[in-house]
Design an enzyme around this catalytic site. Structure first.
Site, short mmCIF file in Angstrom:
data_model
loop_
_atom_site.label_atom_id
_atom_site.label_comp_id
_atom_site.label_asym_id
_atom_site.label_seq_id
_atom_site.Cartn_x
_atom_site.Cartn_y
_atom_site.Cartn_z
N TYR A 125 34.42 32.71 39.38
CA TYR A 125 35.47 31.82 40.02
C TYR A 125 37.07 31.95 39.70
CZ TYR A 125 37.58 26.79 40.64
OH TYR A 125 38.45 25.63 40.82
N LYS A 152 39.63 32.50 43.23
CA LYS A 152 41.23 32.24 43.02
C LYS A 152 42.07 32.75 42.99
CE LYS A 152 38.95 28.20 43.64
NZ LYS A 152 39.25 27.21 44.54
#
Ligand SMILES: NC(=O)c1ccc[n+]([C@@H]2O[C@H](COP(=O)([O-])OP(=O)(O)OC[C@H]3O[C@@H](n4cnc5c(N)ncnc54)[C@H](OP(=O)(O)O)[C@@H]3O)[C@@H](O)[C@H]2O)c1
Length: 232
Positions: free
Chosen positions: A155, A159
């Site tokens: 994750y 990003k």
């Protein structure tokens, strides 16, 4: 009328972004991978809906055709759809990481490339990338930061990649009317985190809305949260 497409808008921050933009008079189309969930959310808001799975080239092409037919152009694209899974690097199966990147990174590129021709037809195109402060290298390497201890390879790195994707689209489109910015909504209570966040989805959505409705004098190629610029 200003027009907008928001991906992953059948719930959470995307849904609230759709609601807030519609309240501001924007003609909103919700993108949802599940048509049933999308139609239900769109009916609650009185906005449009299109099937859009950001990992499915067919639905992306069909969504662009739908918007071309409906609007002829597009003013706002909010790349909001995202998933969060996994843990530290040594415990992260590659398949999980690939699957997450398909949504959080490759899906954004696929949708953006499909929508840029429509955004270029707008006098003031705006692309909002829904990123996260936990993707900031500055935050992650600062032990004093409250998020400094978090270690979620797939994750967080997705990003970080999205932030570079943002910077590079902004660079390429700098000579056009399109502005491209990444936002951090803050820690919002949504399905993504089991509703653990200490902010509401609407508070997070307000950050997306601020960059979606940016004036012509606004910036491009930035990463912001509610308080202002976030270090990359
Ligand atoms: N919540 C937070 O604290 C927080 C913080 C920083 C950043 N963010 C970012 O904010 C964005 C929205 O997250 P959220 O918190 O609102 O989570 P959420 O409530 O889980 O909503 C995620 C949305 O993305 C959709 N989605 C997932 N995979 C998709 C795909 N392949 N194609 C199209 N749509 C897909 C989901 O659809 P389904 O309903 O079909 O699953 C849902 O509509 C994400 O990019 C997330 O990384 C959230």
């Amino acid at each position: 009328m200003t027009t907008a497409l928001i991906t992953g808008a059948n719930k959470g921050i995307g849904f609230e972004t759709a609601r807030l933009l519609a309240e501001r008079g924007v003609d909103v189309v919700i993108g949802a991978r599940d048509p049933g969930r999308g139609e239900e959310a769109a009916a609650r808001l009185g906005v449009g809906c299109v099937r859009l799975d950001v990992t499915s080239p067919e639905t992306i092409t069909a969504a662009a055709a739908f918007l071309a037919e409906r609007f002829g152009s597009l003013d706002i694209l909010v790349n909001n759809a995202g998933i969060a899974q996994g843990g530290p690097p040594t415990e992260t199966p590659l398949d999980l990481m690939r699957g997450l990147y398909e949504v959080n990174v490759f899906g954004v590129v696929a949708v953006t490339n499909a929508m840029v021709p429509l955004l270029l037809k707008s006098p003031a195109g705006r692309i909002v990338m829904v990123s996260s402060e936990v993707g900031s290298l500055t935050v992650t390497t600062d032990p004093a930061n409250p998020w400094g201890d978090l270690n979620s390879l797939a994750y967080q790195s997705s990003k970080t990649a999205l932030n570079m994707v943002t910077a590079l689209y902004a660079k390429e489109l700098a000579g056009t009317a399109i502005k491209v910015n990444a936002i951090s909504p803050g820690y919002c209570a949504t399905d993504l985190n089991g509703f653990q966040g200490d902010r509401t989805a609407a508070q997070g959505a307000a950050v997306s809305v601020s960059m979606a409705l940016l004036g012509d004098d606004g910036p491009t190629g930035t990463f912001v949260n509610e308080a202002g610029v976030v270090a990359w």
